[in-house]
Scaffold this active site. Sequence first.
Site, mmCIF file in Angstrom:
data_model
loop_
_atom_site.group_PDB
_atom_site.id
_atom_site.type_symbol
_atom_site.label_atom_id
_atom_site.label_comp_id
_atom_site.label_asym_id
_atom_site.label_seq_id
_atom_site.Cartn_x
_atom_site.Cartn_y
_atom_site.Cartn_z
ATOM 1 N N TYR A 8 11.710 12.552 -17.875
ATOM 2 C CA TYR A 8 11.324 11.358 -17.114
ATOM 3 C C TYR A 8 9.984 11.525 -16.409
ATOM 4 O O TYR A 8 9.397 10.542 -15.960
ATOM 5 C CB TYR A 8 12.390 10.980 -16.076
ATOM 6 C CG TYR A 8 13.775 10.697 -16.623
ATOM 7 C CD1 TYR A 8 13.995 10.525 -17.995
ATOM 8 C CD2 TYR A 8 14.873 10.604 -15.780
ATOM 9 C CE1 TYR A 8 15.274 10.282 -18.494
ATOM 10 C CE2 TYR A 8 16.147 10.350 -16.272
ATOM 11 C CZ TYR A 8 16.341 10.205 -17.631
ATOM 12 O OH TYR A 8 17.601 9.970 -18.110
ATOM 13 N N LEU A 18 24.525 -0.694 -16.638
ATOM 14 C CA LEU A 18 24.258 -2.140 -16.559
ATOM 15 C C LEU A 18 23.644 -2.644 -17.869
ATOM 16 O O LEU A 18 23.039 -3.722 -17.900
ATOM 17 C CB LEU A 18 23.318 -2.431 -15.380
ATOM 18 C CG LEU A 18 23.861 -2.009 -14.004
ATOM 19 C CD1 LEU A 18 22.785 -2.126 -12.921
ATOM 20 C CD2 LEU A 18 25.083 -2.856 -13.625
ATOM 21 N N LYS A 38 20.115 2.428 -12.304
ATOM 22 C CA LYS A 38 18.711 2.487 -11.869
ATOM 23 C C LYS A 38 18.307 1.113 -11.356
ATOM 24 O O LYS A 38 18.714 0.077 -11.901
ATOM 25 C CB LYS A 38 17.835 2.887 -13.065
ATOM 26 C CG LYS A 38 16.333 2.810 -12.803
ATOM 27 C CD LYS A 38 15.709 1.596 -13.456
ATOM 28 C CE LYS A 38 14.190 1.626 -13.395
ATOM 29 N NZ LYS A 38 13.590 0.412 -14.015
ATOM 30 N N ARG A 65 17.949 -4.179 -4.563
ATOM 31 C CA ARG A 65 18.867 -3.926 -5.690
ATOM 32 C C ARG A 65 19.595 -2.600 -5.525
ATOM 33 O O ARG A 65 20.772 -2.490 -5.870
ATOM 34 C CB ARG A 65 18.089 -3.941 -7.010
ATOM 35 C CG ARG A 65 17.715 -5.347 -7.437
ATOM 36 C CD ARG A 65 16.955 -5.328 -8.745
ATOM 37 N NE ARG A 65 16.707 -6.687 -9.199
ATOM 38 C CZ ARG A 65 16.076 -6.987 -10.322
ATOM 39 N NH1 ARG A 65 15.613 -6.023 -11.104
ATOM 40 N NH2 ARG A 65 15.912 -8.242 -10.670
ATOM 41 N N ASN A 74 23.597 -2.597 -5.503
ATOM 42 C CA ASN A 74 24.398 -1.835 -6.463
ATOM 43 C C ASN A 74 25.385 -0.904 -5.750
ATOM 44 O O ASN A 74 26.538 -0.773 -6.163
ATOM 45 C CB ASN A 74 23.480 -1.031 -7.397
ATOM 46 C CG ASN A 74 22.672 -1.949 -8.307
ATOM 47 O OD1 ASN A 74 22.954 -3.138 -8.408
ATOM 48 N ND2 ASN A 74 21.664 -1.392 -8.963
HETATM 49 N N1 LIG Z 1 21.072 10.911 -20.891
HETATM 50 C C1 LIG Z 1 20.384 9.933 -21.439
HETATM 51 O O1 LIG Z 1 19.971 10.008 -22.611
HETATM 52 C C2 LIG Z 1 20.083 8.701 -20.634
HETATM 53 C C3 LIG Z 1 19.587 7.562 -21.272
HETATM 54 C C4 LIG Z 1 19.344 6.431 -20.500
HETATM 55 C C5 LIG Z 1 19.610 6.453 -19.137
HETATM 56 N N2 LIG Z 1 20.073 7.587 -18.534
HETATM 57 C C6 LIG Z 1 20.341 7.644 -17.071
HETATM 58 O O2 LIG Z 1 21.136 6.524 -16.714
HETATM 59 C C7 LIG Z 1 20.465 5.795 -15.669
HETATM 60 C C8 LIG Z 1 20.824 4.327 -15.709
HETATM 61 O O3 LIG Z 1 20.541 3.757 -16.975
HETATM 62 P P1 LIG Z 1 19.274 2.810 -17.254
HETATM 63 O O4 LIG Z 1 18.193 3.102 -16.298
HETATM 64 O O5 LIG Z 1 18.978 2.965 -18.710
HETATM 65 O O6 LIG Z 1 19.785 1.339 -17.095
HETATM 66 P P2 LIG Z 1 20.819 0.533 -16.158
HETATM 67 O O7 LIG Z 1 21.056 1.274 -14.905
HETATM 68 O O8 LIG Z 1 21.979 0.153 -17.017
HETATM 69 O O9 LIG Z 1 20.002 -0.801 -15.867
HETATM 70 C C9 LIG Z 1 18.773 -0.793 -15.208
HETATM 71 C C10 LIG Z 1 18.173 -2.182 -15.364
HETATM 72 O O10 LIG Z 1 18.976 -3.126 -14.650
HETATM 73 C C11 LIG Z 1 18.151 -3.755 -13.661
HETATM 74 N N3 LIG Z 1 18.947 -3.881 -12.437
HETATM 75 C C12 LIG Z 1 19.502 -2.865 -11.733
HETATM 76 N N4 LIG Z 1 20.192 -3.341 -10.688
HETATM 77 C C13 LIG Z 1 20.038 -4.685 -10.707
HETATM 78 C C14 LIG Z 1 20.514 -5.725 -9.869
HETATM 79 N N5 LIG Z 1 21.288 -5.458 -8.817
HETATM 80 N N6 LIG Z 1 20.175 -7.004 -10.188
HETATM 81 C C15 LIG Z 1 19.410 -7.275 -11.256
HETATM 82 N N7 LIG Z 1 18.925 -6.316 -12.095
HETATM 83 C C16 LIG Z 1 19.230 -5.031 -11.816
HETATM 84 C C17 LIG Z 1 16.964 -2.855 -13.455
HETATM 85 O O11 LIG Z 1 15.851 -3.628 -13.063
HETATM 86 P P3 LIG Z 1 14.697 -3.076 -12.086
HETATM 87 O O12 LIG Z 1 14.464 -1.638 -12.452
HETATM 88 O O13 LIG Z 1 13.551 -3.972 -12.402
HETATM 89 O O14 LIG Z 1 15.189 -3.236 -10.674
HETATM 90 C C18 LIG Z 1 16.772 -2.271 -14.846
HETATM 91 O O15 LIG Z 1 16.054 -3.165 -15.670
HETATM 92 C C19 LIG Z 1 18.984 6.097 -15.980
HETATM 93 O O16 LIG Z 1 18.129 5.705 -14.939
HETATM 94 C C20 LIG Z 1 19.057 7.576 -16.236
HETATM 95 O O17 LIG Z 1 19.184 8.291 -15.020
HETATM 96 C C21 LIG Z 1 20.320 8.713 -19.275
#
Ligand SMILES: NC(=O)c1ccc[n+]([C@@H]2O[C@H](COP(=O)([O-])OP(=O)(O)OC[C@H]3O[C@@H](n4cnc5c(N)ncnc54)[C@H](OP(=O)(O)O)[C@@H]3O)[C@@H](O)[C@H]2O)c1
Length: 284
Positions: free
Chosen positions: A53, A194, A234, A240, A244
Amino acid sequence: MDPRRHPDHTLNDGTSIPRFGFGTWQIPDAQARGLVAAALDAGYRHIDTAQMYGNESGVGQGIADSGLARDGLYVTTKLNNNNHDPGRAIASIDDSLNRLGLDYVDLFLIHWPLPTIGIDYVDTWHAMEEIRGSGKARSIGVSNFAPEHLHRVVATGSVVPVVNQIEVHPYFAQHTLRSVNAELGVATEAWSPLAQGQVFGDATLKAIAERLGRPISAVVLAWHLQRNDIVFPKASSVARIRENFDALTLTLDPADVAAIDALNEDRRIGPDPATFDWVPTEEV
Ligand SMILES: NC(=O)c1ccc[n+]([C@@H]2O[C@H](COP(=O)([O-])OP(=O)(O)OC[C@H]3O[C@@H](n4cnc5c(N)ncnc54)[C@H](OP(=O)(O)O)[C@@H]3O)[C@@H](O)[C@H]2O)c1
């Protein structure tokens, strides 16, 4: 005591992990400091980052700014795809700790198994075991491991991974892999809980949220927690981040859980670990 801060899960090595954390993928290093500090201020006690990251320095600064005691925090980082070589893996944890400004991480994961590029993640796992033995990572685990990868590691290693961090959300319920994890005593961490924001346009989720008078984020994150996933959504704004975290005050009734279960399409948003082969060329 704020009850939202203490939904913990005991891992197979006896350590305890907060089941709700803050994810930092796609948060630039320069913003990680402020957002991590905001998450810790809101009550989060678990931060998920990765060498890949490029934000471990900012994450570490946010942790330092919080002023919280180290033993009250849970910090995960992950081995980058160009660090599978055992010597590189062992050196890379020192680099991560230097960037984070920490003496140890709570959890160190193999980020991707990379089964198609000629490395053997079992060799990497033995290096992870050495890192655990050094105390630089209290626990070790894997991410994006399919059942066959997990079975090989469990059969040949001396340490069973504490977690398998995999893509899970309402459109990708991962029934089979979650069962394999559970059979092996490996906790499931749900990445992209999410669905990378896709849940916010969903009519079913919107209807449940409106009826309950709660945001869609709370409904989806409560669903994860009720099926025993460990989550770390995230978000890029303080509002937000706080919204969350408030999911910890919601319990869904069985009918709403079933309605969300029914959204499953076995549909990935992220890459398929069976074929994912990206290796960075830069030194990280
Ligand atoms: N091990 C792996 O291969 C892997 C892969 C992917 C992710 N991860 C981990 O999992 C974590 C979470 O997954 P992710 O970042 O992919 O996606 P996520 O948490 O499923 O979704 C994040 C998205 O949702 C939006 N969001 C978050 N809270 C919100 C709310 N209350 N209202 C409206 N929109 C909201 C964010 O927008 P904004 O950012 O614009 O606020 C962003 O676009 C990552 O950050 C990482 O630490 C690990």
